[in-house]
Design a protein around this motif. Sequence first.
Motif, short mmCIF file in Angstrom:
data_model
loop_
_atom_site.label_atom_id
_atom_site.label_comp_id
_atom_site.label_asym_id
_atom_site.label_seq_id
_atom_site.Cartn_x
_atom_site.Cartn_y
_atom_site.Cartn_z
N SER A 1 0.85 -1.18 0.00
CA SER A 1 0.00 0.00 0.00
C SER A 1 0.89 1.24 0.00
O SER A 1 1.91 1.28 0.69
N PHE A 2 0.48 2.24 -0.77
CA PHE A 2 1.24 3.47 -0.91
C PHE A 2 0.29 4.64 -0.78
O PHE A 2 -0.67 4.77 -1.54
N LYS A 3 0.55 5.48 0.23
CA LYS A 3 -0.22 6.72 0.39
C LYS A 3 0.71 7.89 0.19
O LYS A 3 1.76 7.99 0.82
N HIS A 4 0.33 8.80 -0.71
CA HIS A 4 1.13 9.99 -1.00
C HIS A 4 0.26 11.22 -0.74
O HIS A 4 -0.83 11.34 -1.28
N VAL A 5 0.77 12.12 0.11
CA VAL A 5 0.05 13.35 0.43
C VAL A 5 0.92 14.52 0.02
O VAL A 5 2.00 14.73 0.57
N ALA A 6 0.48 15.28 -0.98
CA ALA A 6 1.20 16.47 -1.44
C ALA A 6 0.57 17.70 -0.80
O ALA A 6 -0.65 17.91 -0.91
N VAL A 7 1.40 18.50 -0.13
CA VAL A 7 0.92 19.72 0.53
C VAL A 7 1.77 20.88 0.02
O VAL A 7 2.98 20.90 0.23
N THR A 8 1.14 21.85 -0.64
CA THR A 8 1.89 22.93 -1.29
C THR A 8 1.34 24.29 -0.88
O THR A 8 0.18 24.59 -1.13
N PHE A 9 2.21 25.06 -0.23
CA PHE A 9 1.89 26.43 0.16
C PHE A 9 2.90 27.43 -0.40
O PHE A 9 2.53 28.52 -0.82
N GLY A 10 4.20 27.09 -0.33
CA GLY A 10 5.24 28.06 -0.61
C GLY A 10 5.78 27.96 -2.03
O GLY A 10 5.55 26.99 -2.75
N GLY A 11 6.53 29.00 -2.41
CA GLY A 11 7.16 29.03 -3.72
C GLY A 11 6.48 30.00 -4.67
O GLY A 11 5.30 30.33 -4.52
N ASP A 12 7.22 30.44 -5.66
CA ASP A 12 6.65 31.27 -6.72
C ASP A 12 5.94 30.40 -7.74
O ASP A 12 4.79 30.64 -8.10
N LEU A 13 6.63 29.36 -8.22
CA LEU A 13 6.05 28.37 -9.13
C LEU A 13 6.43 26.98 -8.63
O LEU A 13 7.61 26.68 -8.46
N VAL A 14 5.44 26.16 -8.37
CA VAL A 14 5.67 24.78 -7.92
C VAL A 14 4.85 23.86 -8.81
O VAL A 14 3.65 24.07 -9.00
N ARG A 15 5.51 22.83 -9.33
CA ARG A 15 4.84 21.85 -10.20
C ARG A 15 5.26 20.46 -9.71
O ARG A 15 6.41 20.06 -9.85
N VAL A 16 4.32 19.74 -9.11
CA VAL A 16 4.58 18.42 -8.54
C VAL A 16 3.80 17.38 -9.34
O VAL A 16 2.59 17.52 -9.52
N ASN A 17 4.51 16.35 -9.82
CA ASN A 17 3.91 15.29 -10.62
C ASN A 17 4.03 13.95 -9.90
O ASN A 17 5.00 13.22 -10.10
N PRO A 18 3.07 13.59 -9.04
CA PRO A 18 3.12 12.26 -8.41
C PRO A 18 2.52 11.21 -9.35
O PRO A 18 1.55 11.47 -10.05
N SER A 19 3.08 10.01 -9.34
CA SER A 19 2.49 8.92 -10.11
C SER A 19 2.72 7.60 -9.38
O SER A 19 3.64 7.47 -8.57
N ALA A 20 1.88 6.63 -9.69
CA ALA A 20 2.00 5.31 -9.09
C ALA A 20 1.66 4.26 -10.13
O ALA A 20 0.66 4.39 -10.86
N ARG A 21 2.50 3.23 -10.20
CA ARG A 21 2.29 2.13 -11.14
C ARG A 21 2.24 0.81 -10.37
O ARG A 21 3.16 0.50 -9.61
N PHE A 22 1.16 0.07 -10.57
CA PHE A 22 1.02 -1.22 -9.91
C PHE A 22 1.81 -2.28 -10.67
O PHE A 22 1.74 -2.36 -11.90
N THR A 23 2.54 -3.10 -9.93
CA THR A 23 3.27 -4.22 -10.55
C THR A 23 2.82 -5.57 -10.01
O THR A 23 3.29 -6.60 -10.50
N GLY A 24 1.96 -5.59 -9.00
CA GLY A 24 1.47 -6.85 -8.45
C GLY A 24 0.04 -6.68 -7.95
O GLY A 24 -0.41 -5.56 -7.67
N GLU A 25 -0.68 -7.78 -7.85
CA GLU A 25 -2.09 -7.74 -7.47
C GLU A 25 -2.26 -7.44 -5.97
O GLU A 25 -1.33 -7.49 -5.20
N ARG A 26 -3.52 -7.07 -5.63
CA ARG A 26 -3.95 -6.80 -4.25
C ARG A 26 -3.16 -5.64 -3.62
O ARG A 26 -2.94 -5.61 -2.42
N ALA A 27 -2.78 -4.70 -4.42
CA ALA A 27 -2.10 -3.51 -3.93
C ALA A 27 -3.07 -2.32 -3.92
O ALA A 27 -4.07 -2.32 -4.64
N GLU A 28 -2.74 -1.31 -3.10
CA GLU A 28 -3.60 -0.14 -2.98
C GLU A 28 -2.77 1.14 -3.05
O GLU A 28 -1.66 1.18 -2.52
#
Length: 426
Positions: A241-268
């Motif tokens: 299981s993978f939980k990703h929490v992106a929290v963005t307040f600061g910066g002039d320009l912020v660009r965050v690209n989270p991604s997740a790829r499953f490689t096995g069954e019964r994953a979350e």
Amino acid sequence: MSETTTHIPEEKARIGAPSIPGFTEEGEDLSPINDNTSSPLGGSAAKAHSHGGGVGVPDSSRAGRLTSYNVDDFAKLTGREEDWRFTPLKRIKGLHTDELTGAAPKVELTGSDVVTLSEVPADDVLNGIAHTPDDRVSANGWKYATTSQVVTIPKNAEGEKATLRITGESLEAAAQHIIVVAEENSEATVVLDHVGSAVLAQNVEFDVRPNARLTVVSLQAWEDDSVHASSQQALVAAGASFKHVAVTFGGDLVRVNPSARFTGERAEVELYGLYFADAGQHLEHRLFVDHAVANCKSNVLYKGALQGKDAHTVWVGDVLIQKAAVGTDSYEANRNLVLTDGARADSVPNLEIETGLIDGAGHASTTGRFDDEHLFYLMARGIDEKTARRLVVRGFLNEIVQQIGDEALQERLTDTIESELAATDN
């Protein structure tokens, strides 16, 4: 809020909600589609509501885009590309064109005696296990990062909490590579705490091994002069299981690209996000969930607030359910609250489905102002308008804050939200 649930006996469908100005709500229902007939969504089933194309078509969906470790394989950016049409290229300080030879932000690990931090050269075998650049900035960062910082959570570790403090001390364009390895059966929370000033192209990879449980909080608390482009990719193995929490307040320009790829069954996978944009800020989040195997679950929820002239937020959510991914259960949503005139929120949820044998899939997006009924309800009970507005915003964002699971960090974010709201009152 409308929801979309699909049970489709068809080969392939693609849905995409357009950019949403003012107040809109999008949540589309997929009716049965036959590839031999026209789609009820308009056009062919593979291209309905798209910005042009489907899987395998370059620069259309995330699934069809070029991936390469070589920056020269990517064309020079013009701003007209699908992936860059919202991003003001003049403000990214040459991260897509220049030599990134500045000093990378300093990295310090605290909070755990079990979780370790090490440094490996750029050609180490760990590099690239979970990450392949899929845009020019990411590839440029890969080219100029000479070392990688490796955070390792050992096998069978339980309930570990660690903070990786990433401190920028220079505005010279720089590259950085971070790897987080969650070994088999481990459980941990890792906070990536970005502070200081930086102009940074950053690649982060998460190797989430079988039955591991990893929570990551990526906190962008930069100073106002910072520019940060971060590609954060996870590989999620069977039973993990993978939980990703992106929290963005600061910066002039912020660009965050989270991604997740499953490689096995019964994953979350759970992807959450919270952002608060002030006047002149550009905060952009683009995410991708790739259901490549059967019987996995994903849930995406991002919430944002905007205030001030030219405050701009962008959220693009791409979910791909491949033909082999039978039994998938997936949902994504984005909610935006516009607090003042002059702010703009763009929200684009995209869903691509290549098999009808799924448990469910859907998406939704809303952008709007305060609910007058909520304000009236609070003010009718003796609460002044200023306090009532703060309570509404705090309640709106608190759903994401609670996902962090660390009381000290949650308190810090709550204080930051209060500071942002205080600025609205002035």
